[in-house]
Design a protein around this motif. Structure first.
Motif, PDB file in Angstrom:
ATOM      1  N   ASP A  14     134.058 -31.476  57.567  1.00 28.90           N
ATOM      2  CA  ASP A  14     133.381 -31.112  56.479  1.00 28.90           C
ATOM      3  C   ASP A  14     133.156 -32.442  55.631  1.00 28.90           C
ATOM      4  OD1 ASP A  14     133.079 -30.368  53.497  1.00 28.90           O
ATOM      5  OD2 ASP A  14     132.149 -28.782  54.507  1.00 28.90           O
ATOM      6  N   ARG A  15     131.567 -32.606  55.326  1.00 30.67           N
ATOM      7  CA  ARG A  15     131.457 -34.017  54.668  1.00 30.67           C
ATOM      8  C   ARG A  15     132.018 -34.213  53.398  1.00 30.67           C
ATOM      9  NH1 ARG A  15     125.122 -33.064  56.346  1.00 30.67           N
ATOM     10  NH2 ARG A  15     125.083 -33.125  58.528  1.00 30.67           N
ATOM     11  N   VAL A  19     137.789 -31.202  56.160  1.00 31.05           N
ATOM     12  CA  VAL A  19     138.368 -30.139  57.201  1.00 31.05           C
ATOM     13  C   VAL A  19     137.641 -29.940  58.149  1.00 31.05           C
ATOM     14  CG1 VAL A  19     139.306 -27.621  57.148  1.00 31.05           C
ATOM     15  CG2 VAL A  19     139.809 -28.906  54.911  1.00 31.05           C
ATOM     16  N   LEU A  20     138.299 -29.763  59.552  1.00 32.53           N
ATOM     17  CA  LEU A  20     137.490 -29.726  60.872  1.00 32.53           C
ATOM     18  C   LEU A  20     137.722 -28.181  61.073  1.00 32.53           C
ATOM     19  CD1 LEU A  20     135.968 -30.736  63.076  1.00 32.53           C
ATOM     20  CD2 LEU A  20     138.166 -31.286  64.221  1.00 32.53           C
ATOM     21  N   LYS A  21     136.717 -27.336  61.172  1.00 34.44           N
ATOM     22  CA  LYS A  21     136.759 -26.193  61.625  1.00 34.44           C
ATOM     23  C   LYS A  21     137.064 -25.960  63.314  1.00 34.44           C
ATOM     24  CE  LYS A  21     133.687 -24.190  58.160  1.00 34.44           C
ATOM     25  NZ  LYS A  21     132.309 -23.294  57.896  1.00 34.44           N
ATOM     26  N   PRO A  22     137.918 -24.793  63.377  1.00 42.05           N
ATOM     27  CA  PRO A  22     138.129 -24.796  64.898  1.00 42.05           C
ATOM     28  C   PRO A  22     136.744 -24.403  65.635  1.00 42.05           C
ATOM     29  CG  PRO A  22     139.773 -23.140  63.522  1.00 42.05           C
ATOM     30  CD  PRO A  22     138.621 -23.886  62.490  1.00 42.05           C
ATOM     31  N   PHE A 255     125.078 -36.325  50.069  1.00 41.07           N
ATOM     32  CA  PHE A 255     124.502 -37.629  50.549  1.00 41.07           C
ATOM     33  C   PHE A 255     125.450 -38.774  50.440  1.00 41.07           C
ATOM     34  CE2 PHE A 255     122.806 -41.885  49.174  1.00 41.07           C
ATOM     35  CZ  PHE A 255     121.898 -41.935  49.973  1.00 41.07           C
ATOM     36  N   GLU A 256     126.545 -38.878  49.676  1.00 45.06           N
ATOM     37  CA  GLU A 256     127.441 -39.873  49.462  1.00 45.06           C
ATOM     38  C   GLU A 256     128.202 -39.814  50.667  1.00 45.06           C
ATOM     39  OE1 GLU A 256     129.043 -39.816  45.674  1.00 45.06           O
ATOM     40  OE2 GLU A 256     127.438 -40.742  44.529  1.00 45.06           O
ATOM     41  N   SER A 257     128.896 -38.771  51.146  1.00 46.54           N
ATOM     42  CA  SER A 257     129.354 -38.636  52.192  1.00 46.54           C
ATOM     43  C   SER A 257     128.783 -38.733  53.576  1.00 46.54           C
ATOM     44  CB  SER A 257     129.879 -37.124  52.419  1.00 46.54           C
ATOM     45  OG  SER A 257     130.657 -36.852  53.585  1.00 46.54           O
ATOM     46  N   ASN A 258     127.577 -38.534  53.674  1.00 46.21           N
ATOM     47  CA  ASN A 258     126.628 -38.845  54.836  1.00 46.21           C
ATOM     48  C   ASN A 258     126.433 -40.552  54.938  1.00 46.21           C
ATOM     49  OD1 ASN A 258     126.198 -36.391  55.693  1.00 46.21           O
ATOM     50  ND2 ASN A 258     124.334 -36.036  54.580  1.00 46.21           N
ATOM     51  N   LEU A 259     126.191 -40.946  53.551  1.00 44.06           N
ATOM     52  CA  LEU A 259     126.025 -42.688  53.583  1.00 44.06           C
ATOM     53  C   LEU A 259     127.478 -43.178  53.961  1.00 44.06           C
ATOM     54  CD1 LEU A 259     124.253 -44.893  52.708  1.00 44.06           C
ATOM     55  CD2 LEU A 259     125.446 -44.707  50.366  1.00 44.06           C
ATOM     56  N   ALA A 260     128.516 -42.424  53.682  1.00 39.68           N
ATOM     57  CA  ALA A 260     129.716 -43.447  54.008  1.00 39.68           C
ATOM     58  C   ALA A 260     129.939 -43.283  55.695  1.00 39.68           C
ATOM     59  CB  ALA A 260     131.086 -42.584  53.326  1.00 39.68           C
ATOM     60  N   PHE A 261     129.564 -42.034  56.189  1.00 37.00           N
ATOM     61  CA  PHE A 261     129.670 -41.740  57.508  1.00 37.00           C
ATOM     62  C   PHE A 261     128.690 -42.770  58.402  1.00 37.00           C
ATOM     63  CE2 PHE A 261     128.101 -39.568  61.457  1.00 37.00           C
ATOM     64  CZ  PHE A 261     129.600 -39.284  62.264  1.00 37.00           C
ATOM     65  N   ALA A 311     119.834 -25.178  59.057  1.00 39.47           N
ATOM     66  CA  ALA A 311     120.551 -24.025  59.000  1.00 39.47           C
ATOM     67  C   ALA A 311     121.817 -24.149  58.232  1.00 39.47           C
ATOM     68  CB  ALA A 311     120.471 -23.182  60.190  1.00 39.47           C
ATOM     69  N   ASP A 312     122.597 -25.217  58.812  1.00 39.94           N
ATOM     70  CA  ASP A 312     123.988 -25.432  58.176  1.00 39.94           C
ATOM     71  C   ASP A 312     124.158 -26.028  56.849  1.00 39.94           C
ATOM     72  OD1 ASP A 312     124.997 -25.178  61.032  1.00 39.94           O
ATOM     73  OD2 ASP A 312     124.289 -27.183  61.582  1.00 39.94           O
ATOM     74  N   ALA A 313     125.476 -25.663  56.329  1.00 41.40           N
ATOM     75  CA  ALA A 313     125.469 -25.676  54.882  1.00 41.40           C
ATOM     76  C   ALA A 313     125.472 -27.434  54.763  1.00 41.40           C
ATOM     77  CB  ALA A 313     126.721 -25.173  54.625  1.00 41.40           C
ATOM     78  N   GLY A 314     126.156 -28.132  55.934  1.00 39.21           N
ATOM     79  CA  GLY A 314     126.195 -29.519  55.995  1.00 39.21           C
ATOM     80  C   GLY A 314     126.823 -30.103  54.617  1.00 39.21           C
ATOM     81  N   GLY A 315     127.999 -29.686  54.060  1.00 39.31           N
ATOM     82  CA  GLY A 315     128.730 -30.252  53.110  1.00 39.31           C
ATOM     83  C   GLY A 315     128.635 -29.354  51.830  1.00 39.31           C
ATOM     84  N   LEU A 316     127.538 -28.573  51.651  1.00 38.61           N
ATOM     85  CA  LEU A 316     127.450 -27.690  50.718  1.00 38.61           C
ATOM     86  C   LEU A 316     128.551 -26.418  50.780  1.00 38.61           C
ATOM     87  CD1 LEU A 316     123.542 -27.505  50.398  1.00 38.61           C
ATOM     88  CD2 LEU A 316     125.099 -28.522  48.700  1.00 38.61           C
ATOM     89  N   ASP A 317     129.028 -25.950  49.601  1.00 37.13           N
ATOM     90  CA  ASP A 317     129.806 -24.585  49.895  1.00 37.13           C
ATOM     91  C   ASP A 317     128.595 -23.729  50.402  1.00 37.13           C
ATOM     92  OD1 ASP A 317     129.160 -22.667  47.705  1.00 37.13           O
ATOM     93  OD2 ASP A 317     129.986 -24.428  46.677  1.00 37.13           O
ATOM     94  N   ASP A 318     129.434 -22.557  51.237  1.00 32.74           N
ATOM     95  CA  ASP A 318     128.518 -21.449  51.684  1.00 32.74           C
ATOM     96  C   ASP A 318     127.658 -20.771  50.760  1.00 32.74           C
ATOM     97  OD1 ASP A 318     129.432 -22.186  54.263  1.00 32.74           O
ATOM     98  OD2 ASP A 318     130.856 -20.770  54.380  1.00 32.74           O
ATOM     99  N   ARG A 319     128.330 -20.528  49.301  1.00 28.75           N
ATOM    100  CA  ARG A 319     127.558 -19.911  48.648  1.00 28.75           C
ATOM    101  C   ARG A 319     126.335 -20.585  47.894  1.00 28.75           C
ATOM    102  NH1 ARG A 319     131.895 -17.902  44.475  1.00 28.75           N
ATOM    103  NH2 ARG A 319     132.754 -19.909  44.989  1.00 28.75           N
ATOM    104  N   ALA A 320     126.695 -21.847  47.943  1.00 25.58           N
ATOM    105  CA  ALA A 320     125.569 -22.906  47.242  1.00 25.58           C
ATOM    106  C   ALA A 320     124.429 -22.951  48.206  1.00 25.58           C
ATOM    107  CB  ALA A 320     126.207 -24.099  46.922  1.00 25.58           C
ATOM    108  N   HIS A 321     124.742 -23.098  49.511  1.00 30.27           N
ATOM    109  CA  HIS A 321     123.920 -23.088  50.482  1.00 30.27           C
ATOM    110  C   HIS A 321     122.926 -21.840  50.483  1.00 30.27           C
ATOM    111  CE1 HIS A 321     122.065 -24.131  54.374  1.00 30.27           C
ATOM    112  NE2 HIS A 321     122.478 -23.167  55.034  1.00 30.27           N
TER     113      HIS A 321
END
Length: 361
Positions: A14-15, A19-22, A255-261, A311-321
Motif C-alpha cells: 500500500d502506497r 502493507v502488501l495484501k495477499p 502523491f508523495e508516496s507515488n513520487l517516492a516510488f 477503480a483502485d483506491a491506490g493509497g486512499l482508504d476504502d471509505r474515502a475512495h
C-alpha cells in the motif's frame, strides 16, 4: 460522455501503509471494485494486461469472466489486450467465449503493451513488436468476422481455411486501439476505422493531443466519416471532495508516496509537486466544479467522449475512495453527460449473434 473504471491489478505494498495484501485478497478487491462501479452507475469496467511484476493482470479473460458472472449491466473492457505478445487465434477463442458469457458486454482495447520483462518472456523484440501487433490484429479481426480464414502469417503458423470456435456473440466486437506515445497504434486504428483510446496519464496533455490530432488526420486520409470518430482518454488519478482544500489534503499522501516510488525505482519524475500534478496532469483532484472544468479543458484538446478513472483506491482508504467515486457520480458525471456527447455508436452489444452462419474468406 461515458465513464469507465479500470484496473491494472497492481500488487505492491500500500502506497501509504506499506502493507502488501495477499494475492487472493487483491483479486477479491478487483471483484468488489467492479461491483461498486456497476452499483454507482459507471458505464464500463476495464482490466489491463501485464505479464511482469508488480502486476497480477496476466489473464484478463479469466478475471473479466468472473466479473461477467457477478454483474448484469456494465460493459467489460480490456485495458489493454497485448496482441503483440499473444497468439491471435488463442486470444480470439478466449474473447469470443467471454463475449457469450457476458451477453455481448465485451469491448477490447488493444495495444502492443509496455515493459521489457514481458517482451523477454514472450521472445518479442523492440524491432518486431509493432509488426506483431499489426499482424495479430489483422488475424484476430478476420477471425471475428469470418467463419474460415486463410492467412500467410509471419509470427505464427500460417492459417489455411482455418475454422475457429466458438463463433462470437457480437458481430463484430468493438475494438479500441490504446495509444500512449507512438504513431503506430494511431495509424492502425485510423486504417481500420476503429476508435482510439489515449493513455493520457503520464505527461501533460500536449503529446496526447498531438497523437489524437494525427489520428483524425489519418482517419480522414482513409476516407472515414469524420462524424464517426470516437476517442477515449485516461486520467492520472482521481479524488473528488466537497472543497479543493479537502481534496488536496486527502490526496497529498498518495502523491508523495507515488513520487517516492518513482524516485526509488528510477522512473522519470514528470510532476515534482502535488500542485503541479493537479494543475498540469490529467488527475482529477478537487471539488466537483473544478473536476468538471478540468474535463472540459481536456475535452477541448482531445475531443474525447469516454473517460476512464482508476477503480483502485491506490493509497486512499476504502471509505474515502468510495466517497470520492460517489461524489463523482452524483455531482460530476451528470453534468458531463449533459454537456459532452456520447460516442457516435450505441452503448450496447454490437450486431448480436442471430444464429446465421458467418461468411467464408
Amino acid at each position: 460522455m461515458r465513464f469507465l473504471a479500470i484496473t491494472l491489478i497492481v500488487h505492491r505494498p500500500d502506497r501509504v501503509t506499506g502493507v502488501l495484501k495477499p494475492t487472493r485478497d487483491r483479486f477479491r478487491e478487483v471483484l468488489d471494485n467492479a461491483l461498486l462501479a456497476e452499483e454507482l452507475g459507471f458505464d464500463g469496467f476495464g482490466v489491463g494486461e501485464r505479464h511482469e511484476r508488480p502486476f497480477l493482470s496476466s489473464s484478463p479473460p479469466v478475471v473479466l469472466g468472473h466479473i461477467a458472472a457477478l454483474t448484469r449491466r456494465i460493459r467489460l473492457f480490456t485495458a489493454v489486450t497485448t496482441l503483440s505478445l499473444l497468439d491471435p487465434v488463442r486470444a480470439y477463442e478466449d474473447y469470443a467465449t467471454l463475449d457469450h458469457l457476458s451477453g455481448g458486454r465485451l469491448e477490447l482495447i488493444i495495444g502492443k503493451g509496455n515493459g521489457s520483462a514481458q517482451r523477454d518472456l514472450f521472445a518479442v523484440t523492440p524491432e518486431d513488436q509493432w509488426d506483431r501487433n499489426a499482424e495479430s490484429y489483422e488475424v484476430f479481426r478476420r477471425l471475428w468476422r469470418h467463419g474460415r480464414v486463410t492467412a500467410a502469417t509471419r509470427f505464427r503458423p500460417p492459417l489455411t481455411d482455418a475454422e475457429v470456435w466458438p463463433r462470437p456473440f457480437q458481430r463484430p466486437v468493438r475494438v479500441w486501439h490504446g495509444s500512449a506515445t507512438s504513431r503506430e497504434s494511431v495509424d492502425l486504428a485510423a486504417r481500420y476505422g476503429d476508435p482510439l483510446f489515449s493513455a493520457n496519464v503520464t505527461h501533460p496533455v500536449e503529446p496526447y493531443a498531438d497523437l489524437v490530432r494525427y489520428y483524425r488526420e489519418r482517419w480522414a486520409h482513409h476516407g472515414h466519416d469524420p462524424a464517426a470518430v470516437a476517442v477515449g482518454a485516461g486520467t492520472a488519478g482521481v479524488y473528488v471532495a466537497r472543497t479543493s482544500q479537502e481534496a488536496l489534503a486527502a490526496y497529498r499522501p498518495v502523491f508523495e508516496s507515488n513520487l517516492a516510488f518513482q524516485r526509488e525505482t528510477g522512473l522519470p519524475v514528470v510532476f515534482e509537486t502535488l500542485e503541479d500534478y493537479v494543475e498540469r496532469s490529467s488527475a482529477l483532484v478537487g471539488s466537483p466544479q473544478q473536476v468538471i472544468e478540468k474535463v472540459h479543458r481536456y475535452h477541448e484538446r482531445l475531443g474525447h467522449t469516454v473517460l476512464h478513472l482508476h477503480a483502485d483506491a491506490g493509497g486512499l482508504d476504502d471509505r474515502a475512495h468510495r466517497r470520492s467515486l460517489e461524489l463523482f457520480q452524483s455531482a460530476v458525471a451528470p453534468v458531463l453527460r449533459a454537456e459532452i456527447p456520447d460516442p457516435p455508436f450505441p452503448w450496447e452489444p454490437v450486431a448480436p449473434d442471430t444464429g446465421r452462419e458467418p461468411a467464408r474468406v
